[in-house]
Design a protein around this motif. Structure first.
Motif, PDB file in Angstrom:
ATOM      1  N   SER A 250      -6.073   3.459  -0.886  1.00 11.89           N
ATOM      2  CA  SER A 250      -7.085   2.171  -1.163  1.00 11.89           C
ATOM      3  C   SER A 250      -8.335   2.191  -1.760  1.00 11.89           C
ATOM      4  O   SER A 250      -9.493   1.763  -2.134  1.00 11.89           O
ATOM      5  CB  SER A 250      -6.919   0.956  -0.375  1.00 11.89           C
ATOM      6  OG  SER A 250      -7.764   1.352   1.075  1.00 11.89           O
TER       7      SER A 250
ATOM      8  N   TRP B  99      -5.572  -3.283  -8.955  1.00 14.65           N
ATOM      9  CA  TRP B  99      -4.316  -2.484  -7.743  1.00 14.65           C
ATOM     10  C   TRP B  99      -3.008  -2.883  -7.831  1.00 14.65           C
ATOM     11  O   TRP B  99      -2.467  -3.606  -8.651  1.00 14.65           O
ATOM     12  CB  TRP B  99      -4.611  -3.644  -6.961  1.00 14.65           C
ATOM     13  CG  TRP B  99      -4.125  -3.899  -5.576  1.00 14.65           C
ATOM     14  CD1 TRP B  99      -2.934  -5.175  -4.723  1.00 14.65           C
ATOM     15  CD2 TRP B  99      -4.469  -3.218  -3.748  1.00 14.65           C
ATOM     16  NE1 TRP B  99      -2.528  -4.250  -3.837  1.00 14.65           N
ATOM     17  CE2 TRP B  99      -3.217  -3.611  -3.182  1.00 14.65           C
ATOM     18  CE3 TRP B  99      -5.584  -2.219  -3.868  1.00 14.65           C
ATOM     19  CZ2 TRP B  99      -3.389  -3.193  -1.759  1.00 14.65           C
ATOM     20  CZ3 TRP B  99      -5.910  -1.661  -2.794  1.00 14.65           C
ATOM     21  CH2 TRP B  99      -4.576  -2.203  -1.541  1.00 14.65           C
ATOM     22  N   ALA B 100      -2.072  -1.797  -7.385  1.00 16.48           N
ATOM     23  CA  ALA B 100      -0.268  -1.949  -7.440  1.00 16.48           C
ATOM     24  C   ALA B 100       0.265  -2.558  -6.472  1.00 16.48           C
ATOM     25  O   ALA B 100       0.189  -2.157  -5.474  1.00 16.48           O
ATOM     26  CB  ALA B 100      -0.154  -0.931  -7.873  1.00 16.48           C
TER      27      ALA B 100
ATOM     28  N   HIS C 284      -1.241  11.190  -1.562  1.00 19.26           N
ATOM     29  CA  HIS C 284      -2.644  11.621  -0.490  1.00 19.26           C
ATOM     30  C   HIS C 284      -2.479  11.482   0.854  1.00 19.26           C
ATOM     31  O   HIS C 284      -3.214  11.957   1.633  1.00 19.26           O
ATOM     32  CB  HIS C 284      -4.262  11.011  -0.928  1.00 19.26           C
ATOM     33  CG  HIS C 284      -4.471   8.879  -0.094  1.00 19.26           C
ATOM     34  ND1 HIS C 284      -3.168   8.396   0.190  1.00 19.26           N
ATOM     35  CD2 HIS C 284      -5.172   8.201   1.046  1.00 19.26           C
ATOM     36  CE1 HIS C 284      -3.444   6.905   0.510  1.00 19.26           C
ATOM     37  NE2 HIS C 284      -4.646   7.797   0.464  1.00 19.26           N
TER      38      HIS C 284
ATOM     39  N   TRP D 185      -1.844   6.470   5.998  1.00 23.73           N
ATOM     40  CA  TRP D 185      -0.311   6.603   6.835  1.00 23.73           C
ATOM     41  C   TRP D 185      -0.028   5.741   6.363  1.00 23.73           C
ATOM     42  O   TRP D 185       1.476   5.864   6.422  1.00 23.73           O
ATOM     43  CB  TRP D 185      -0.930   6.397   8.839  1.00 23.73           C
ATOM     44  CG  TRP D 185       0.761   6.337   9.251  1.00 23.73           C
ATOM     45  CD1 TRP D 185       0.476   5.479   9.821  1.00 23.73           C
ATOM     46  CD2 TRP D 185       1.235   7.367   9.067  1.00 23.73           C
ATOM     47  NE1 TRP D 185       2.078   5.451  10.539  1.00 23.73           N
ATOM     48  CE2 TRP D 185       2.471   6.892   9.874  1.00 23.73           C
ATOM     49  CE3 TRP D 185       1.972   8.812   8.942  1.00 23.73           C
ATOM     50  CZ2 TRP D 185       3.239   7.473   9.837  1.00 23.73           C
ATOM     51  CZ3 TRP D 185       2.732   9.349   8.953  1.00 23.73           C
ATOM     52  CH2 TRP D 185       3.565   8.766   9.642  1.00 23.73           C
ATOM     53  N   ASN D 186      -0.585   4.851   6.181  1.00 20.47           N
ATOM     54  CA  ASN D 186       0.685   3.423   5.164  1.00 20.47           C
ATOM     55  C   ASN D 186       1.174   3.884   4.453  1.00 20.47           C
ATOM     56  O   ASN D 186       2.523   3.405   4.053  1.00 20.47           O
ATOM     57  CB  ASN D 186      -0.432   1.866   4.527  1.00 20.47           C
ATOM     58  CG  ASN D 186      -1.673   1.876   6.194  1.00 20.47           C
ATOM     59  OD1 ASN D 186      -0.968   1.270   7.008  1.00 20.47           O
ATOM     60  ND2 ASN D 186      -2.313   1.954   5.819  1.00 20.47           N
ATOM     61  N   SER D 187       0.527   4.230   3.377  1.00 19.31           N
ATOM     62  CA  SER D 187       1.491   5.458   2.167  1.00 19.31           C
ATOM     63  C   SER D 187       3.117   5.827   2.889  1.00 19.31           C
ATOM     64  O   SER D 187       3.953   5.942   2.346  1.00 19.31           O
ATOM     65  CB  SER D 187       0.886   5.572   0.935  1.00 19.31           C
ATOM     66  OG  SER D 187      -0.360   4.816   0.281  1.00 19.31           O
TER      67      SER D 187
ATOM     68  N   GLU E 206       5.463   3.391   4.478  1.00 16.62           N
ATOM     69  CA  GLU E 206       6.124   2.937   3.465  1.00 16.62           C
ATOM     70  C   GLU E 206       7.283   4.056   2.133  1.00 16.62           C
ATOM     71  O   GLU E 206       7.912   3.695   2.238  1.00 16.62           O
ATOM     72  CB  GLU E 206       4.935   2.485   2.414  1.00 16.62           C
ATOM     73  CG  GLU E 206       4.301   1.233   3.628  1.00 16.62           C
ATOM     74  CD  GLU E 206       3.281   0.743   2.335  1.00 16.62           C
ATOM     75  OE1 GLU E 206       2.500   1.704   0.735  1.00 16.62           O
ATOM     76  OE2 GLU E 206       2.274   0.000   3.020  1.00 16.62           O
TER      77      GLU E 206
ATOM     78  N   ASP F 191      -6.970  11.651   8.215  1.00 16.76           N
ATOM     79  CA  ASP F 191      -6.547  11.939   9.096  1.00 16.76           C
ATOM     80  C   ASP F 191      -5.210  12.454   8.151  1.00 16.76           C
ATOM     81  O   ASP F 191      -3.564  13.059   8.469  1.00 16.76           O
ATOM     82  CB  ASP F 191      -5.410  10.608   9.605  1.00 16.76           C
ATOM     83  CG  ASP F 191      -5.403   9.437   8.604  1.00 16.76           C
ATOM     84  OD1 ASP F 191      -6.204   9.377   8.169  1.00 16.76           O
ATOM     85  OD2 ASP F 191      -4.121   8.512   9.278  1.00 16.76           O
ATOM     86  N   GLN F 192      -5.446  12.812   6.552  1.00 21.54           N
ATOM     87  CA  GLN F 192      -4.773  12.483   6.082  1.00 21.54           C
ATOM     88  C   GLN F 192      -3.507  14.522   5.771  1.00 21.54           C
ATOM     89  O   GLN F 192      -2.099  14.654   5.938  1.00 21.54           O
ATOM     90  CB  GLN F 192      -4.635  12.353   4.199  1.00 21.54           C
ATOM     91  CG  GLN F 192      -5.528  11.132   4.493  1.00 21.54           C
ATOM     92  CD  GLN F 192      -6.395  10.993   3.170  1.00 21.54           C
ATOM     93  OE1 GLN F 192      -6.288  11.457   2.648  1.00 21.54           O
ATOM     94  NE2 GLN F 192      -6.868   9.793   3.300  1.00 21.54           N
TER      95      GLN F 192
HETATM   96  O1  UPG Z   1      -3.020  -0.325  -5.668  1.00 19.63           O
HETATM   97  C1  UPG Z   1      -3.086  -0.581  -3.824  1.00 19.63           C
HETATM   98  C2  UPG Z   1      -3.273   0.213  -3.476  1.00 19.63           C
HETATM   99  C3  UPG Z   1      -2.846   0.330  -2.320  1.00 19.63           C
HETATM  100  N1  UPG Z   1      -1.786  -0.031  -2.170  1.00 19.63           N
HETATM  101  C4  UPG Z   1      -1.658  -0.169  -0.613  1.00 19.63           C
HETATM  102  O2  UPG Z   1      -2.979  -0.363   0.665  1.00 19.63           O
HETATM  103  C5  UPG Z   1      -2.562   0.417   1.708  1.00 19.63           C
HETATM  104  C6  UPG Z   1      -3.424   1.808   1.740  1.00 19.63           C
HETATM  105  O3  UPG Z   1      -3.346   2.533   3.180  1.00 19.63           O
HETATM  106  P1  UPG Z   1      -3.156   4.050   2.997  1.00 19.63           P
HETATM  107  O4  UPG Z   1      -2.096   4.704   2.073  1.00 19.63           O
HETATM  108  O5  UPG Z   1      -2.429   4.408   4.584  1.00 19.63           O
HETATM  109  O6  UPG Z   1      -4.695   4.610   1.892  1.00 19.63           O
HETATM  110  P2  UPG Z   1      -6.262   3.826   2.928  1.00 19.63           P
HETATM  111  O7  UPG Z   1      -6.112   2.975   2.072  1.00 19.63           O
HETATM  112  O8  UPG Z   1      -6.535   5.342   2.093  1.00 19.63           O
HETATM  113  O9  UPG Z   1      -5.850   4.154   4.299  1.00 19.63           O
HETATM  114  C7  UPG Z   1      -6.827   4.757   4.807  1.00 19.63           C
HETATM  115  O10 UPG Z   1      -6.752   3.998   6.518  1.00 19.63           O
HETATM  116  C8  UPG Z   1      -5.521   4.998   6.352  1.00 19.63           C
HETATM  117  C9  UPG Z   1      -4.954   4.187   8.364  1.00 19.63           C
HETATM  118  O11 UPG Z   1      -5.461   4.032   9.251  1.00 19.63           O
HETATM  119  C10 UPG Z   1      -5.441   5.824   7.281  1.00 19.63           C
HETATM  120  O12 UPG Z   1      -4.316   6.684   7.158  1.00 19.63           O
HETATM  121  C11 UPG Z   1      -5.594   6.348   5.986  1.00 19.63           C
HETATM  122  O13 UPG Z   1      -5.964   7.926   5.646  1.00 19.63           O
HETATM  123  C12 UPG Z   1      -7.492   5.839   5.307  1.00 19.63           C
HETATM  124  O14 UPG Z   1      -8.278   6.326   4.079  1.00 19.63           O
HETATM  125  C13 UPG Z   1      -1.012   0.864   1.748  1.00 19.63           C
HETATM  126  O15 UPG Z   1      -0.632  -0.012   3.056  1.00 19.63           O
HETATM  127  C14 UPG Z   1      -0.290   0.422   0.342  1.00 19.63           C
HETATM  128  O16 UPG Z   1       0.618  -0.386   0.038  1.00 19.63           O
HETATM  129  C15 UPG Z   1      -1.452  -0.722  -2.650  1.00 19.63           C
HETATM  130  O17 UPG Z   1      -0.303  -1.709  -2.069  1.00 19.63           O
HETATM  131  N2  UPG Z   1      -1.775  -0.966  -3.878  1.00 19.63           N
END
Ligand code: UPG
Length: 473
Positions: A274, A332-333, A350, A353-355, A358, A374-375
């Protein structure tokens, strides 16, 4: 009488940080508690509240809005920031929430507050008002243990940036190829120190993916960790999955019908979370690499500032050539909806952690390309501990996700990683088998009787006992 007290719902407050990567999982966790009949309120700012209220599945959460005092930024979520300065202004605004949050807590004290670790001041308020606090940082416990290992061995900072090194004292031998910049590491270290003073740490993960680290964490810190995830699995329907987070720029139907036209396990999903914005040069290499791999793809590119003097980020004629094969989502997807589709065969991520969690829940093998925070640790959990992905070869550890990177990852490296996962063969089969196995474990964890399901029940009971013993005193 005692029984009656035990049955009374807990009054819980959740205070998510103003960034999608933090807000999405903490709101999902809030929904888990609400789904067990607890009285749950999410505290956030007006525009974030508006986004949350648009989602139908949130209707059993209460939302309390707090205004940012003075000098409000134009945006209230780091995800909408297209450069580092506006991201910093949201961070600064988040720190100003202390006063209205404190006032709300004084007037309406909860049985417990679950606050993101970015709000360092919450521990002080909770101590003063004697409100139990649970901590949340969004990382897997593996990353927290890796950071603690780093903390205990400051000599690790002195090696040359590109020299591989082992992280000591961990349950697995972990070889790192990148070092966190020390300043940013110390920032996280201070936040993590405050967490161990809380009643416990909530983790958006499941024990089975990092079981040795639960034992390691609790033994080395004396602090309790509660694995309650994967929290994204709280969203069952396609509509819930696509409404999660921000409003998508593509509709649920367009996405699903495009994916339905593709073979199972044939599509590469490419997303960097995000906040991460790459330079035009880097985006160009991604386009060239994925085209050379020959595989269909969905590629999410967040809105970013135009680069002066740039010739653009797509090779000439790319979109025309790829019009059947590729979908570029500019903005946003609906990520969870996409990942869960059977056509998705690999995830270039990248490692936010959420990605990761998921992708794991969907049983999708990963191509890992960490950027910051943390990546780089999360990558190792995938490639060295679980074996459900391969590394692209990123070694430059950034301070933020806003394109300060000097090293451009070449199209050849990208193509190679994509082919290793997508072209088949023994290695790819083994990675896919491990990914599927992990997905089964993730889903079992949140089912009735699974580890996360039991943890949630125990945590609720623990908090009720705490509440009842406090009210008896
Ligand atoms: O187009 C998009 C982009 C993102 N997401 C969601 O947004 C979240 C993104 O989270 P994450 O994948 O963890 O990435 P970041 O947004 O970079 O998260 C920050 O927060 C995380 C949790 O603390 C850390 O692990 C990461 O390093 C930190 O950059 C996820 O749920 C995705 O499913 C969408 O649904 N659509």
């Amino acid at each position: 009488m005692e029984r009656e007290a035990e049955n009374r719902p807990l009054k819980l407050y959740f205070l998510p940080f103003l960034a999608a990567g933090h807000m999405i999982p903490l709101c999902d966790i809030a929904m888990l508690f609400a789904s067990r009949g607890q009285d749950v309120t999410v505290i956030t700012t007006p525009s974030n509240a508006e986004t949350l209220l648009k989602r139908k599945s949130n209707n059993h959460l209460h939302i309390h809005t707090v205004d940012i005092p003075s000098d409000s930024p134009q945006i209230e979520n780091i995800t909408s920031a297209t450069n580092i300065d506006s991201a910093i202004s949201v961070y600064t605004a988040a720190m100003l929430l202390r006063q209205p949050v404190e006032q709300f807590l004084r007037e309406n004290p909860p049985d417990c507050i679950v606050a993101d670790f970015m709000y360092q001041w919450v521990s002080e308020i909770a101590n003063t008002l004697q409100i139990p606090r649970l901590a949340f940082n969004g990382f897997p416990l593996f990353a927290v243990c890796a950071m603690n290992s780093f903390s205990a061995h400051p000599e690790l900072f002195s090696g040359s940036v590109s020299e591989p090194f082992n992280l000591p004292d961990l349950p697995h031998p972990i070889t790192m190829h990148a070092r966190s910049p020390e300043g940013i590491f110390r920032f996280y270290e201070a936040l993590l120190k405050m967490e161990v003073e809380s009643h416990g740490l909530i983790v958006n993960s499941f024990v089975e993916i990092e079981s040795e680290y639960v034992e390691h964490y609790e033994r080395t810190t004396g602090h309790k960790a509660w694995h309650l995830g994967p929290a994204s699995l709280v969203h069952a329907s396609n509509q819930q999955k696509s409404e999660r987070g921000h409003i998508s720029v593509v509709s649920e139907n367009d996405c699903v019908s495009w994916l339905n036209s593709k073979q199972p396990n044939s599509v590469v999903y490419i997303s960097f979370g995000s906040t991460c914005r790459f330079s035009d040069n880097q985006l160009y290499e991604i386009a060239a690499g994925v085209e050379a791999s020959g595989h269909p793809f969905i590629w999410v590119v967040l809105e970013k500032l135009e680069e002066k003097g740039s010739k653009g980020w797509l090779p000439e004629g790319f979109e025309e050539r790829m019009k059947e094969k590729g979908m570029i989502i500019r903005g946003w997807a609906p990520q969870v909806l996409i990942l869960d589709h059977p056509a998705i065969g690999g995830f270039l991520t990248h490692c936010g952690w959420n990605s990761v969690v998921e992708g794991v829940s969907a049983g999708v093998p990963m191509m890992t390309w960490p950027v910051q925070a943390d990546q780089f640790y999360n990558e190792k959990l995938i490639t060295e501990v679980q074996g459900n992905g391969v590394e692209v070869g990123a070694v430059e550890w950034g301070v933020s996700g806003y394109g300060e990177r000097k090293i451009v990852i070449s199209r050849e490296k990208i193509e190679k990683a994509v082919r290793r996962v997508m072209d088949g063969g023994d290695e790819a089969e083994e990675i896919r088998r491990r990914a599927r196995q992990l997905a089964v474990k993730a889903k079992e964890a949140v089912r009735e009787g699974g580890s996360s399901h039991r943890n949630l029940r125990e945590l609720i009971r623990d908090l009720k006992l705490l509440r009842d013993s406090r009210s008896a005193n």
